[in-house]
Design a protein around this motif. Structure first.
Motif, short mmCIF file in Angstrom:
data_model
loop_
_atom_site.label_atom_id
_atom_site.label_comp_id
_atom_site.label_asym_id
_atom_site.label_seq_id
_atom_site.Cartn_x
_atom_site.Cartn_y
_atom_site.Cartn_z
N SER A 1 -67.12 15.57 -4.56
CA SER A 1 -67.37 16.24 -5.85
C SER A 1 -67.34 17.76 -5.69
CB SER A 1 -68.72 15.80 -6.42
OG SER A 1 -68.73 14.42 -6.70
N ASP A 2 -67.95 18.25 -4.59
CA ASP A 2 -67.93 19.69 -4.33
C ASP A 2 -66.51 20.18 -4.12
OD1 ASP A 2 -70.66 19.77 -4.54
OD2 ASP A 2 -71.03 19.75 -2.37
N TYR A 3 -65.73 19.42 -3.37
CA TYR A 3 -64.34 19.81 -3.12
C TYR A 3 -63.54 19.87 -4.42
CZ TYR A 3 -64.82 19.25 1.99
OH TYR A 3 -65.17 19.38 3.30
N VAL A 4 -63.72 18.86 -5.27
CA VAL A 4 -63.00 18.84 -6.55
C VAL A 4 -63.37 20.06 -7.39
CG1 VAL A 4 -62.80 17.62 -8.77
CG2 VAL A 4 -62.70 16.34 -6.63
N SER A 5 -64.63 20.44 -7.38
CA SER A 5 -65.08 21.58 -8.19
C SER A 5 -64.47 22.90 -7.73
CB SER A 5 -66.61 21.69 -8.15
OG SER A 5 -67.07 22.07 -6.86
N LYS A 6 -64.03 22.95 -6.49
CA LYS A 6 -63.43 24.17 -5.94
C LYS A 6 -61.94 24.30 -6.27
CE LYS A 6 -66.58 24.48 -1.97
NZ LYS A 6 -66.68 24.44 -0.49
N MET A 7 -61.34 23.23 -6.80
CA MET A 7 -59.91 23.23 -7.11
C MET A 7 -59.71 23.51 -8.60
SD MET A 7 -58.49 22.40 -4.12
CE MET A 7 -56.85 21.78 -4.49
N SER A 8 -59.04 24.61 -8.92
CA SER A 8 -58.89 25.01 -10.32
C SER A 8 -58.04 24.05 -11.14
CB SER A 8 -58.29 26.42 -10.39
OG SER A 8 -57.01 26.44 -9.78
N ASN A 9 -57.20 23.27 -10.48
CA ASN A 9 -56.32 22.35 -11.20
C ASN A 9 -56.87 20.93 -11.26
OD1 ASN A 9 -55.97 21.90 -8.46
ND2 ASN A 9 -53.78 21.45 -8.63
N ILE B 1 -54.42 16.83 -1.94
CA ILE B 1 -54.36 17.10 -3.39
C ILE B 1 -53.04 17.78 -3.74
CG2 ILE B 1 -55.36 18.46 -5.26
CD1 ILE B 1 -56.93 15.93 -4.56
N GLU B 2 -52.59 18.70 -2.93
CA GLU B 2 -51.31 19.36 -3.19
C GLU B 2 -50.17 18.34 -3.20
OE1 GLU B 2 -51.04 22.35 -0.21
OE2 GLU B 2 -52.24 23.81 -1.34
N LYS B 3 -50.21 17.41 -2.25
CA LYS B 3 -49.19 16.37 -2.21
C LYS B 3 -49.23 15.53 -3.49
CE LYS B 3 -48.76 14.08 1.64
NZ LYS B 3 -48.96 13.05 2.71
N ALA B 4 -50.45 15.18 -3.93
CA ALA B 4 -50.60 14.35 -5.13
C ALA B 4 -50.16 15.08 -6.39
CB ALA B 4 -52.06 13.91 -5.26
N THR B 5 -50.55 16.34 -6.55
CA THR B 5 -50.21 17.06 -7.76
C THR B 5 -48.72 17.40 -7.82
OG1 THR B 5 -50.91 19.14 -6.70
CG2 THR B 5 -52.52 18.01 -8.08
N GLU B 6 -48.11 17.65 -6.69
CA GLU B 6 -46.66 17.86 -6.66
C GLU B 6 -45.93 16.61 -7.12
OE1 GLU B 6 -45.57 19.13 -2.78
OE2 GLU B 6 -46.50 21.11 -2.98
N TYR B 7 -46.42 15.46 -6.68
CA TYR B 7 -45.81 14.19 -7.10
C TYR B 7 -45.98 13.98 -8.60
CZ TYR B 7 -44.89 9.15 -7.25
OH TYR B 7 -44.38 7.92 -7.56
N LEU B 8 -47.19 14.22 -9.10
CA LEU B 8 -47.45 14.03 -10.53
C LEU B 8 -46.64 15.01 -11.37
CD1 LEU B 8 -51.33 13.54 -10.40
CD2 LEU B 8 -49.64 11.81 -11.04
N SER B 9 -46.52 16.24 -10.92
CA SER B 9 -45.73 17.24 -11.63
C SER B 9 -44.27 16.84 -11.69
CB SER B 9 -45.89 18.60 -10.96
OG SER B 9 -45.11 19.57 -11.60
N ALA B 10 -43.75 16.31 -10.60
CA ALA B 10 -42.36 15.86 -10.57
C ALA B 10 -42.13 14.71 -11.53
CB ALA B 10 -41.97 15.45 -9.16
N GLN B 11 -43.12 13.82 -11.66
CA GLN B 11 -43.01 12.71 -12.59
C GLN B 11 -42.90 13.20 -14.02
OE1 GLN B 11 -46.39 10.06 -11.77
NE2 GLN B 11 -44.92 8.52 -11.16
N VAL B 12 -43.74 14.17 -14.38
CA VAL B 12 -43.71 14.73 -15.74
C VAL B 12 -42.38 15.39 -16.03
CG1 VAL B 12 -44.72 16.49 -17.24
CG2 VAL B 12 -46.20 15.05 -15.84
N THR B 13 -41.87 16.15 -15.06
CA THR B 13 -40.58 16.82 -15.22
C THR B 13 -39.46 15.81 -15.43
OG1 THR B 13 -41.31 18.65 -13.84
CG2 THR B 13 -38.94 18.41 -14.16
N THR B 14 -39.49 14.74 -14.67
CA THR B 14 -38.47 13.70 -14.80
C THR B 14 -38.50 13.06 -16.17
OG1 THR B 14 -38.57 13.22 -12.44
CG2 THR B 14 -37.63 11.51 -13.84
#
Length: 235
Positions: free
Chosen positions: A19-27, A111-124
């Motif tokens: 939870s602490d780690y998630v709170s530190k990530m702006s995205n 998280i970077e790996k996951a968000t890059e994947y999700l972003s690519a899905q949206v773009t597609t």
């Protein structure tokens, strides 16, 4: 863009750390925290989650059991103290595998790996080719139109008239329903009229000239029409 994260772990210290780690990530936005698989299953049936941070070895329902229960699986990152589950985890198409205790640096990479994947899905999805035509049912037939050929659409009581340079076709449909399905070059200018801006020849005071027909611009739709028109002008 913000991604919704669900943490599922039976250990309170692990839930607190993640939870602490998630709170530190702006995205990232923490959607919820669950202490077992059954609780998470109920949560996921009612809430949208983009990324699932999932412990594997939990009582009653393991993380793998939870994934097997889900028809639509969020993008999953396994978080566990047991390295032997790694191979099994990747068989379930998880995006990454974190070993406890998890460092913030390693968490960030996952998280970077996951968000890059999700972003690519949206773009597609956004760039996927969409049909340039549609079909309308009349009393006796089904008629195909190209979006590009439609000049205007007119409501006439319970019917709608589709107007092109070569034909006019009536259909028993809702003008509002049609408006929600049209691409961006169409704009409503009156409660009874939608026009294709690509076919505009002139704008005359409170009317639009398309071919030989004048279509009225009503007060309620005037601002939206001129805003779109301004966006299409070169000068």
């Amino acid at each position: 863009m913000s991604y919704h994260v669900l943490i599922v772990d039976d250990e309170p210290p692990a839930r607190k750390l993640l939870s602490d780690y998630v709170s530190k990530m702006s995205n990232l936005e923490l959607a919820g925290v669950c202490k077992n698989g059954e609780e998470a299953l109920g949560f996921l049936k009612e809430n949208h989650v983009d990324i699932l941070l999932l412990d594997i070895r939990m009582p009653l329902m393991t993380g793998m059991d939870l994934l097997n229960e889900l028809e639509e699986k969020p993008l999953t990152i396994f978080v566990t103290a047991y390295e032997e589950y790694a191979v099994k985890g990747y068989e379930l198409d998880v995006i990454d595998y974190l070993m406890k205790p998890v460092s913030f640096e390693r968490f960030t990479k996952a998280i970077e790996k996951a968000t890059e994947y999700l972003s690519a899905q949206v773009t597609t999805e956004e760039t996927a080719e969409k049909p340039d035509y549609f079909f309308i049912k009349t009393d006796t037939r089904i008629v195909k139109f190209l979006f590009s050929e439609i000049q205007a659409i007119e409501a006439q009581r319970e019917y709608v008239k589709f107007i092109t340079p070569s034909r006019k076709v009536m259909s028993l449909v809702s003008l509002t329903g049609i408006a929600n399905a049209l691409p961006g070059e169409f704009v409503r200018i009156h409660r009874s009229f939608i026009i294709n801006m690509r076919h505009i020849d002139e704008v005359q005071a409170n009317e639009v000239l398309i071919g030989k027909e004048l279509y009225p611009i009503s007060r309620n739709y005037r601002e939206d029409f001129f805003r779109k028109l301004d966006g299409m002008k070169l000068l």
